[in-house]
Structures are given as structure tokens and as C-alpha cells.
Design an enzyme around this catalytic site. Structure first.
Site, PDB file in Angstrom:
ATOM      1  N   LEU A 153      49.911  41.330  46.403  1.00  0.00           N
ATOM      2  CA  LEU A 153      50.777  41.094  45.233  1.00  0.00           C
ATOM      3  C   LEU A 153      50.836  39.589  44.986  1.00  0.00           C
ATOM      4  CD1 LEU A 153      52.720  42.323  43.120  1.00  0.00           C
ATOM      5  CD2 LEU A 153      54.520  42.278  44.848  1.00  0.00           C
ATOM      6  N   GLY A 154      49.658  38.993  44.744  1.00  0.00           N
ATOM      7  CA  GLY A 154      49.585  37.550  44.504  1.00  0.00           C
ATOM      8  C   GLY A 154      49.396  37.265  43.031  1.00  0.00           C
ATOM      9  N   ILE A 156      46.887  37.631  40.946  1.00  0.00           N
ATOM     10  CA  ILE A 156      46.318  38.712  40.132  1.00  0.00           C
ATOM     11  C   ILE A 156      47.161  39.990  40.261  1.00  0.00           C
ATOM     12  CG2 ILE A 156      44.274  40.148  39.749  1.00  0.00           C
ATOM     13  CD1 ILE A 156      42.602  37.795  40.944  1.00  0.00           C
ATOM     14  N   ARG A 176      52.570  41.100  53.850  1.00  0.00           N
ATOM     15  CA  ARG A 176      53.058  40.733  55.177  1.00  0.00           C
ATOM     16  C   ARG A 176      54.575  40.639  55.212  1.00  0.00           C
ATOM     17  NH1 ARG A 176      48.281  36.467  55.832  1.00  0.00           N
ATOM     18  NH2 ARG A 176      49.061  36.102  53.738  1.00  0.00           N
ATOM     19  N   ARG A 234      37.270  42.306  47.523  1.00  0.00           N
ATOM     20  CA  ARG A 234      35.947  42.122  48.113  1.00  0.00           C
ATOM     21  C   ARG A 234      35.591  43.408  48.828  1.00  0.00           C
ATOM     22  NH1 ARG A 234      35.778  38.508  45.120  1.00  0.00           N
ATOM     23  NH2 ARG A 234      35.287  36.312  45.507  1.00  0.00           N
ATOM     24  N   ASP A 258      34.364  47.367  41.930  1.00  0.00           N
ATOM     25  CA  ASP A 258      33.819  46.217  41.191  1.00  0.00           C
ATOM     26  C   ASP A 258      33.068  45.264  42.119  1.00  0.00           C
ATOM     27  OD1 ASP A 258      33.479  44.613  38.840  1.00  0.00           O
ATOM     28  OD2 ASP A 258      35.031  43.251  39.586  1.00  0.00           O
ATOM     29  N   GLU A 263      26.067  42.324  47.461  1.00  0.00           N
ATOM     30  CA  GLU A 263      25.844  41.885  46.073  1.00  0.00           C
ATOM     31  C   GLU A 263      24.675  40.898  46.030  1.00  0.00           C
ATOM     32  OE1 GLU A 263      29.432  40.429  44.276  1.00  0.00           O
ATOM     33  OE2 GLU A 263      30.526  42.239  44.752  1.00  0.00           O
ATOM     34  N   HIS A 281      30.769  43.391  39.581  1.00  0.00           N
ATOM     35  CA  HIS A 281      31.650  42.238  39.846  1.00  0.00           C
ATOM     36  C   HIS A 281      32.034  41.533  38.532  1.00  0.00           C
ATOM     37  CE1 HIS A 281      32.802  39.304  43.271  1.00  0.00           C
ATOM     38  NE2 HIS A 281      33.632  39.188  42.250  1.00  0.00           N
ATOM     39  N   GLY A 283      35.245  41.505  37.198  1.00  0.00           N
ATOM     40  CA  GLY A 283      36.685  41.280  37.044  1.00  0.00           C
ATOM     41  C   GLY A 283      37.037  40.010  36.272  1.00  0.00           C
TER      42      GLY A 283
HETATM   43  N1  LIG Z   1      36.589  41.217  41.030  1.00  0.00           N
HETATM   44  C1  LIG Z   1      36.638  39.967  40.612  1.00  0.00           C
HETATM   45  O1  LIG Z   1      35.922  39.564  39.713  1.00  0.00           O
HETATM   46  C2  LIG Z   1      37.609  39.032  41.243  1.00  0.00           C
HETATM   47  C3  LIG Z   1      38.089  39.254  42.498  1.00  0.00           C
HETATM   48  N2  LIG Z   1      38.989  38.402  43.059  1.00  0.00           N
HETATM   49  C4  LIG Z   1      39.503  38.722  44.390  1.00  0.00           C
HETATM   50  O2  LIG Z   1      40.905  38.859  44.327  1.00  0.00           O
HETATM   51  C5  LIG Z   1      41.471  38.242  45.465  1.00  0.00           C
HETATM   52  C6  LIG Z   1      42.926  37.906  45.222  1.00  0.00           C
HETATM   53  O3  LIG Z   1      43.032  36.850  44.304  1.00  0.00           O
HETATM   54  P1  LIG Z   1      44.465  36.202  43.968  1.00  0.00           P
HETATM   55  O4  LIG Z   1      45.406  37.233  43.481  1.00  0.00           O
HETATM   56  O5  LIG Z   1      44.171  35.040  43.107  1.00  0.00           O
HETATM   57  O6  LIG Z   1      44.916  35.719  45.404  1.00  0.00           O
HETATM   58  P2  LIG Z   1      46.389  35.347  45.881  1.00  0.00           P
HETATM   59  O7  LIG Z   1      46.219  34.495  47.080  1.00  0.00           O
HETATM   60  O8  LIG Z   1      47.209  34.822  44.749  1.00  0.00           O
HETATM   61  O9  LIG Z   1      46.999  36.755  46.281  1.00  0.00           O
HETATM   62  C7  LIG Z   1      46.600  37.473  47.401  1.00  0.00           C
HETATM   63  C8  LIG Z   1      47.821  38.213  47.923  1.00  0.00           C
HETATM   64  O10 LIG Z   1      47.427  38.976  49.048  1.00  0.00           O
HETATM   65  C9  LIG Z   1      48.436  38.861  50.035  1.00  0.00           C
HETATM   66  N3  LIG Z   1      47.889  39.115  51.367  1.00  0.00           N
HETATM   67  C10 LIG Z   1      47.158  38.292  52.137  1.00  0.00           C
HETATM   68  N4  LIG Z   1      46.891  38.872  53.309  1.00  0.00           N
HETATM   69  C11 LIG Z   1      47.478  40.083  53.290  1.00  0.00           C
HETATM   70  C12 LIG Z   1      47.554  41.148  54.197  1.00  0.00           C
HETATM   71  N5  LIG Z   1      47.010  41.066  55.402  1.00  0.00           N
HETATM   72  N6  LIG Z   1      48.211  42.249  53.831  1.00  0.00           N
HETATM   73  C13 LIG Z   1      48.755  42.354  52.606  1.00  0.00           C
HETATM   74  N7  LIG Z   1      48.744  41.361  51.699  1.00  0.00           N
HETATM   75  C14 LIG Z   1      48.101  40.240  52.038  1.00  0.00           C
HETATM   76  C15 LIG Z   1      48.920  37.436  49.894  1.00  0.00           C
HETATM   77  O11 LIG Z   1      50.196  37.280  50.462  1.00  0.00           O
HETATM   78  C16 LIG Z   1      48.932  37.278  48.383  1.00  0.00           C
HETATM   79  O12 LIG Z   1      50.147  37.716  47.831  1.00  0.00           O
HETATM   80  C17 LIG Z   1      40.536  37.057  45.693  1.00  0.00           C
HETATM   81  O13 LIG Z   1      40.569  36.612  47.017  1.00  0.00           O
HETATM   82  C18 LIG Z   1      39.188  37.634  45.384  1.00  0.00           C
HETATM   83  O14 LIG Z   1      38.659  38.203  46.553  1.00  0.00           O
HETATM   84  C19 LIG Z   1      39.415  37.296  42.413  1.00  0.00           C
HETATM   85  C20 LIG Z   1      38.948  37.012  41.176  1.00  0.00           C
HETATM   86  C21 LIG Z   1      37.999  37.837  40.482  1.00  0.00           C
HETATM   87  O1  LIG Z   2      35.394  37.278  42.500  1.00  0.00           O
HETATM   88  C1  LIG Z   2      35.568  36.274  41.881  1.00  0.00           C
HETATM   89  C2  LIG Z   2      36.289  35.141  42.356  1.00  0.00           C
HETATM   90  O2  LIG Z   2      36.573  34.250  41.541  1.00  0.00           O
HETATM   91  O3  LIG Z   2      36.593  35.088  43.556  1.00  0.00           O
END
Ligand SMILES: NC(=O)C1=CN([C@@H]2O[C@H](COP(=O)(O)OP(=O)(O)OC[C@H]3O[C@@H](n4cnc5c(N)ncnc54)[C@H](O)[C@@H]3O)[C@@H](O)[C@H]2O)C=CC1
Ligand SMILES: O=CC(=O)O
Length: 315
Positions: A153-154, A156, A176, A234, A258, A263, A281, A283
């Protein structure tokens, strides 16, 4: 006039980003090297920064070519393609591009949810295959009234929650810790607990030793035959064999994927399954978002070289 810093650029960026890089830096493009090893040996000591996409893995073996490297700036939120301990031990700053793609990825995750529950991809394939005259396509399911479980719940995830609420979904999450700023969302202190409680489980968090493989057979069983999985994070977060088994045996209702395990090669074992949405991919793949990511990557480099500091360091 001061010399532009020399940088090593890995991968292919959208044209406006490549133009920005050329405008501000003396760029050595890895993909244009005739002889990569010679290029690295020649330019290595002069390189002060690396700009990279997430498709390139950067480890200590590459960093060793650059004894004067100060910063590595990745054109992505994710940074698992960078060996962070190797960078840290060489005192190399790493930056990523968070937040500028939150809305875009959230839109996409909701799009996948609709596509999956309403069976839009399957319906289109049915029509194109000339099947419609043989009978109406099977019914889909509503979003409204169902519970969305957010694993992450970050930046995105919180935007996905806002959108899902507008569709009439209830929100639950696992993290957490409980997040008091979201009193209307139901907190679950285990992932299995979240999977049991929700109808649609969306993974949107960084891969880490704690989370890799965490969507496993037990979690999928908890999600159950009426539950859907959507992965926009991922691939490594999901146990691939457990997911394939669950889809083949219909022990979950469906999945939208996605992100893949190897990849840009999609996993063909998922191609012929029903109730599966597969995307390459995509998103964060919009013109506007890619431009904003490029701007942020370049601004991080400029901030570093101007002495003002970077905007988004990987912490
Ligand atoms: N499909 C796509 O095109 C894209 C995929 N992503 C993926 O989305 C991920 C998240 O991006 P954001 O929301 O910007 O990251 P963020 O850091 O803002 O949010 C991640 C959330 O996950 C929580 N988290 C971390 N470890 C955890 C655990 N063990 N258990 C439960 N929650 C946990 C964190 O506390 C945080 O709230 C990126 O790391 C990337 O892998 C990001 C952009 C594009
Ligand atoms: O999956 C995309 C990213 O920005 O990370």
C-alpha cells in the site's frame, strides 16, 4: 565553458529522454559500441555517471570498470537490477524514478482488474475467432461489492485503492504495519489472512528477500476458486509453478500478469489458459509517464552534478 560530465548510458530510452541526456552530458551509449570491452576500457576512468533502464543488470563486475563513478540513475521505480550492496560499497549513489508513475500504474492495474473480471480479453478473442454466432460469451463478474486486497500500500497501491473505491470495492491490505492514515481499509497482519479475506489480490511492492516467492501455494489456496491474482510488481514475488498449477486446476478464478520471470520472454505455459490476462510489462508504459520518468532521471543526475543533491535516492 565547463565540460559536460561523461556518462555511460545503458539500454534504450524514449527519444525525449535521450535528447535530454545528450543535451546535458557527454553520453557514451553502450548499445552503439562496436567493441564493448574496448569501449569500457577506454572510457571507464572518465565516466562519472550511469543512466540505465531496468532491462540491464548492473553488478560489481561492471562497476569495476568505472573507478570514478559517482552516481547510477535508473529509469524505473524498481531497482532490483542494480546490485545495491556493490554500489554502496563503492560509495556510488543510486537513484530511481518513484511517484511520477503512480497514477499511470494504478490506472493500468484497475484496467487489468476490469479486463480479468469482465473477461474482456477472452471476449475479444472469442469474437475475432468467429465464435459469437455459436452462442453468447459466458458472463463476467462485477468489481463493485468485491474486496480488493493490496499487497503493498505504497505510492502505487494507495492510488489503486482510491480508484477501486470509486468502483464500489472494499479495500483490505497487508503490510509490515497497520497504516492509521487509512482507517477505512481493513488491515491483515499476514498475507494468507489478506488472501482469505479478498476477492482480488493485487501485488504492488518491491521484491525483497522477505517478499520473493511469497505468493505461494498456501496464499493461492487461501485466495480460493473465486479469487483473482493481479501482479503488477515483479514476477519474483510469485511462485511461478504454484500459480500455473492453481490456474490449470482452477483453484483460483484467474490471474492478470504484467511482469514475467524471464523478461522480455513471456512464459508460454500461461498462453493457453482461460481467465488469464497477459501484458508485456505495460504498467508504466504511457508517453506522458515515460517522459516524466526521463525528466526525473535526468534531474537526479543534474542535481548531483550541480551540488544541489538528488531528488529521489534509493534509500
Ligand atoms: N508493472 C509496472 O510497469 C510497474 C511496476 N512497478 C512495481 O511496483 C512496485 C511498487 O512501487 P511503489 O508503489 O512505487 O513502491 P512503494 O515503495 O511506494 O510501495 C511499496 C509498498 O510495499 C510495502 N512493503 C514493502 N515490503 C513489504 C512486505 N514485506 N510486506 C508487505 N508490504 C511491504 C511498503 O511498505 C510500501 O508501502 C515497484 O517496486 C515495482 O516493482 C512499479 C512501476 C511500474
Ligand atoms: O516496472 C517499472 C518500474 O518503473 O519499476
Amino acid at each position: 565553458m565547463t565540460e559536460k560530465p561523461e556518462i555511460f548510458a545503458r539500454g534504450r530510452f524514449p527519444d525525449p529522454t535521450e535528447e535530454l541526456l545528450e543535451q546535458h552530458f557527454n553520453v557514451h551509449w553502450e548499445r552503439r559500441a562496436d567493441d564493448r570491452a574496448r569501449m569500457l576500457a577506454d572510457i571507464g576512468p572518465r565516466i562519472r555517471a550511469i543512466a540505465t533502464t531496468s532491462a540491464q543488470r548492473t553488478g560489481g563486475d561492471l562497476l569495476d570498470y568505472f573507478p570514478n563513478l559517482e552516481i547510477l540513475s535508473t529509469f524505473s521505480v524498481g531497482y532490483e537490477h542494480v546490485d545495491i550492496p556493490a554500489a554502496r560499497s563503492r560509495k556510488i549513489l543510486v537513484t530511481n524514478t518513484p511517484d511520477v508513475l503512480n497514477e499511470c500504474v494504478a490506472d493500468f492495474a484497475i484496467g487489468q482488474t476490469i479486463m480479468l473480471l469482465r473477461r474482456m480479453g477472452e471476449g475479444e478473442r472469442y469474437l475475432r475467432a468467429g465464435q459469437w454466432p455459436k452462442g453468447a460469451f459466458p458472463l463476467g463478474a462485477h468489481l463493485g461489492g468485491r474486496t480488493l486486497g493490496l499487497y503493498g500500500l505504497g505510492g502505487i497501491g494507495s492510488r489503486i485503492a482510491t480508484r477501486a473505491t470509486a468502483f464500489g470495492m472494499k479495500i483490505a491490505y497487508h503490510g509490515r504495519r497497520r497504516r492509521p492514515e487509512y482507517p477505512d481499509y481493513a488491515y491483515h497482519d499476514t498475507l494468507v489472512g489478506l488472501a482469505k479475506a479478498c476477492d482480488v489480490l493485487i501485488a504492488v511492492l518491491h521484491p525483497s528477500p522477505e517478499t520473493i516467492g511469497s505468493i505461494n501455494a498456501e496464499v493461492l489456496e487461501a485466495l480460493g476458486p473465486k479469487g483473482y491474482l493481479i501482479n503488477v510488481a515483479r514476477a519474483s514475488i510469485v511462485d511461478r509453478d504454484a500459480l500455473l498449477h492453481a490456474l490449470q486446476n482452477k483453484t483460483i478464478a484467474g490471474a492478470a500478469i504484467d511482469v514475467f520471470w524471464n523478461e522480455p520472454n513471456a512464459d508460454t505455459a500461461f498462453f493457453d489458459l482461460e481467465r488469464v490476462v497477459l501484458t508485456p510489462h505495460q504498467g508504466g508504459a504511457s508517453v506522458e509517464t515515460r517522459a516524466a520518468m526521463g525528466r526525473l532521471m535526468v534531474d537526479n543526475l543534474l542535481g548531483h552534478f550541480s551540488g544541489q543533491g538528488v531528488l529521489t535516492p534509493v534509500s
